[in-house]
Design an enzyme around this catalytic site. Structure first.
Site, PDB file in Angstrom:
ATOM      1  N   LYS A 152       4.681  -9.901   9.380  1.00 23.97           N
ATOM      2  CA  LYS A 152       4.381  -9.012  10.509  1.00 23.97           C
ATOM      3  C   LYS A 152       2.864  -9.266  10.335  1.00 23.97           C
ATOM      4  O   LYS A 152       2.155  -9.533  11.692  1.00 23.97           O
ATOM      5  CB  LYS A 152       4.756  -7.774  10.179  1.00 23.97           C
ATOM      6  CG  LYS A 152       4.233  -6.783  11.618  1.00 23.97           C
ATOM      7  CD  LYS A 152       4.723  -5.256  11.309  1.00 23.97           C
ATOM      8  CE  LYS A 152       3.884  -4.653  10.605  1.00 23.97           C
ATOM      9  NZ  LYS A 152       2.572  -4.469  11.042  1.00 23.97           N
ATOM     10  N   ASP A 153       2.256  -9.443   9.150  1.00 21.38           N
ATOM     11  CA  ASP A 153       0.830  -9.760   9.048  1.00 21.38           C
ATOM     12  C   ASP A 153       0.715 -11.094   8.897  1.00 21.38           C
ATOM     13  O   ASP A 153       0.361 -11.605   7.896  1.00 21.38           O
ATOM     14  CB  ASP A 153       0.197  -8.777   7.897  1.00 21.38           C
ATOM     15  CG  ASP A 153       0.640  -7.261   7.965  1.00 21.38           C
ATOM     16  OD1 ASP A 153       0.030  -6.847   8.933  1.00 21.38           O
ATOM     17  OD2 ASP A 153       1.440  -6.677   7.166  1.00 21.38           O
ATOM     18  N   MET A 210       0.673  -1.226  -0.063  1.00 25.81           N
ATOM     19  CA  MET A 210      -0.118  -0.301   0.037  1.00 25.81           C
ATOM     20  C   MET A 210       0.954   1.207   0.119  1.00 25.81           C
ATOM     21  O   MET A 210       0.543   2.246   0.289  1.00 25.81           O
ATOM     22  CB  MET A 210      -1.178  -0.144   1.074  1.00 25.81           C
ATOM     23  CG  MET A 210      -1.850  -1.286   1.133  1.00 25.81           C
ATOM     24  SD  MET A 210      -3.519  -1.118   2.103  1.00 25.81           S
ATOM     25  CE  MET A 210      -2.722  -0.619   3.650  1.00 25.81           C
ATOM     26  N   GLY A 211       2.195   1.049  -0.529  1.00 27.08           N
ATOM     27  CA  GLY A 211       2.969   2.427  -0.357  1.00 27.08           C
ATOM     28  C   GLY A 211       3.687   2.589   0.958  1.00 27.08           C
ATOM     29  O   GLY A 211       3.583   1.963   1.780  1.00 27.08           O
ATOM     30  N   GLU A 247      11.869  -0.199   5.115  1.00 24.57           N
ATOM     31  CA  GLU A 247      12.712  -1.297   5.097  1.00 24.57           C
ATOM     32  C   GLU A 247      12.383  -2.492   5.017  1.00 24.57           C
ATOM     33  O   GLU A 247      12.815  -3.527   4.220  1.00 24.57           O
ATOM     34  CB  GLU A 247      13.964  -1.154   6.221  1.00 24.57           C
ATOM     35  CG  GLU A 247      15.385  -1.250   5.995  1.00 24.57           C
ATOM     36  CD  GLU A 247      15.936  -1.362   4.516  1.00 24.57           C
ATOM     37  OE1 GLU A 247      16.309  -2.313   3.851  1.00 24.57           O
ATOM     38  OE2 GLU A 247      16.062  -0.095   4.010  1.00 24.57           O
ATOM     39  N   GLY A 248      11.215  -2.783   5.512  1.00 23.42           N
ATOM     40  CA  GLY A 248      10.400  -4.189   5.546  1.00 23.42           C
ATOM     41  C   GLY A 248       9.940  -4.302   4.298  1.00 23.42           C
ATOM     42  O   GLY A 248      10.337  -5.638   3.757  1.00 23.42           O
ATOM     43  N   HIS A 249       9.403  -3.493   3.545  1.00 24.17           N
ATOM     44  CA  HIS A 249       8.816  -3.536   2.229  1.00 24.17           C
ATOM     45  C   HIS A 249      10.090  -3.804   1.262  1.00 24.17           C
ATOM     46  O   HIS A 249      10.092  -4.646   0.381  1.00 24.17           O
ATOM     47  CB  HIS A 249       8.093  -2.454   1.542  1.00 24.17           C
ATOM     48  CG  HIS A 249       6.874  -2.026   2.434  1.00 24.17           C
ATOM     49  ND1 HIS A 249       6.718  -0.889   3.203  1.00 24.17           N
ATOM     50  CD2 HIS A 249       5.684  -2.600   2.390  1.00 24.17           C
ATOM     51  CE1 HIS A 249       5.477  -0.876   3.469  1.00 24.17           C
ATOM     52  NE2 HIS A 249       4.929  -1.885   3.061  1.00 24.17           N
ATOM     53  N   SER A 309       6.435  -0.593  10.300  1.00 27.45           N
ATOM     54  CA  SER A 309       5.074  -0.450  10.060  1.00 27.45           C
ATOM     55  C   SER A 309       5.001   1.059   9.502  1.00 27.45           C
ATOM     56  O   SER A 309       5.497   1.908   9.936  1.00 27.45           O
ATOM     57  CB  SER A 309       4.112  -0.811  11.045  1.00 27.45           C
ATOM     58  OG  SER A 309       2.973  -0.390  10.843  1.00 27.45           O
TER      59      SER A 309
HETATM   60  O1  PAF Z   1      -0.271  -5.893   3.622  1.00 25.91           O
HETATM   61  C1  PAF Z   1      -0.796  -4.796   2.922  1.00 25.91           C
HETATM   62  O2  PAF Z   1      -0.161  -3.876   2.558  1.00 25.91           O
HETATM   63  C2  PAF Z   1      -1.811  -5.049   2.086  1.00 25.91           C
HETATM   64  O3  PAF Z   1      -2.914  -5.557   3.212  1.00 25.91           O
HETATM   65  C3  PAF Z   1      -2.006  -5.638   0.960  1.00 25.91           C
HETATM   66  C4  PAF Z   1      -1.540  -7.233   0.989  1.00 25.91           C
HETATM   67  C5  PAF Z   1      -0.880  -4.696  -0.017  1.00 25.91           C
HETATM   68  C6  PAF Z   1      -3.362  -5.670   0.340  1.00 25.91           C
HETATM   69  O4  PAF Z   1      -3.840  -4.407   0.200  1.00 25.91           O
END
Ligand code: PAF
Length: 275
Positions: free
Chosen positions: A148-149, A28-29, A33-35, A184
């Site tokens: 994390k999720d 979701m932008g 660093e996690g992304h 996060s």
């Molecule tokens: O974890 C997220 O950032 C969102 O839930 C995802 C997987 C991109 C779906 O919108």
């Protein structure tokens, strides 16, 4: 790096052949660093890498932070460009949902009526629906998600399995700040004092994991961790010891994860630890 906003452009930049070996990182932008760790794992897969950036209205309740969710598109592009991402797919809401999205992917209630799903009704249907649409649009071979999720990862795995989507789902360890706080996008909402307190969530999980290993009961561990956080001023939604595979109540001998969600002031944080 190509930045595309429509499915037609996506098809041009990720033609069928490329797409069949493509690794997708859905986001979701507001990339941290996690992304970027997820992107590195996607790169290691060897094929083209696509990153989607889409703040998905379907997974936010009206009372939640959809409007103020941080949007940092240009900075995100700079980070992804530096990592050698091939395509950024950033659809508008009108591209993703050209008509009311009345067809939805409803994940298994046993997995979504609990924990995050109990506190955020409809959240996982919103997530599963958008992830399914992203998979249909990008047609990746692999998709990378953060641990994390944890519950989200299990929901996506169940969806892919039960709908025979043929996408390999890869879960990546949580990236943390030096003091242990899980990275996060929502950490940005914390005040200075809350940011100093926030690592207590991780510490309480580490203490709970150590207690479990020394034979304390599950109920005792959950109550102690929740009580310790509440005593520090957190509003605890849950601290729960579950089995890793589907987050159900564990049977003796099963691999465990401790999941937690709690609010610090106005900001809700989640974290987990595998035991
Ligand atoms: O974890 C997220 O950032 C969102 O839930 C995802 C997987 C991109 C779906 O919108």
């Amino acid at each position: 790096m190509d930045v595309v906003r429509t499915v037609a452009d996506l098809r041009r930049h990720l033609p069928q052949g490329a797409s069949s070996s493509c690794a997708l990182v859905p986001t979701m932008g507001n990339l941290h660093e996690g992304h970027l760790d997820l992107v590195r794992v996607a790169k290691a897969h060897g094929g083209p890498v696509a990153v989607s950036i889409f703040v998905n209205p379907l997974q936010f309740a009206p009372s939640e932070d959809f409007d103020r969710y941080p949007r940092t598109f240009e900075a995100d592009l700079a980070k992804l460009g530096a990592l050698g991402v091939d395509v950024v797919y950033a659809p508008t809401v009108a591209v993703m949902y050209p008509e009311p999205q009345t067809v939805r992917v409803v994940p298994p209630p046993a997995l979504t009526d609990i924990l995050e799903g109990a506190v955020r009704p409809g959240f996982f249907t919103g997530v599963a629906t958008v992830v399914a649409k992203l998979f249909l649009m990008v047609r990746p071979a692999v998709a990378v998600f953060g641990k994390k999720d944890y519950q989200q990862l299990r929901v996506v795995e169940a969806m892919v399995r039960q709908l025979s989507m043929g996408v390999e789902i890869v879960g990546v360890e949580t990236a943390r700040a030096d003091d242990g706080l899980a990275l996060s996008s929502r950490n940005g909402y914390l005040t200075e004092a809350e940011r100093a307190e926030a690592p207590a969530l991780r510490r309480s999980l580490a203490t709970a994991a150590a207690s479990l290993r020394t034979g304390e009961s599950i109920g005792g561990v959950e109550a102690d961790a929740a009580g310790a956080l509440a005593g520090r001023g957190w509003q605890v939604d849950y601290v729960a010891v579950r089995r890793r595979s589907d987050l159900a109540a564990p049977q003796p001998g099963e691999a465990l994860v401790i999941v937690a969600a709690a609010k610090l002031g106005a900001t809700r944080l989640i974290d987990n630890i595998e035991v």
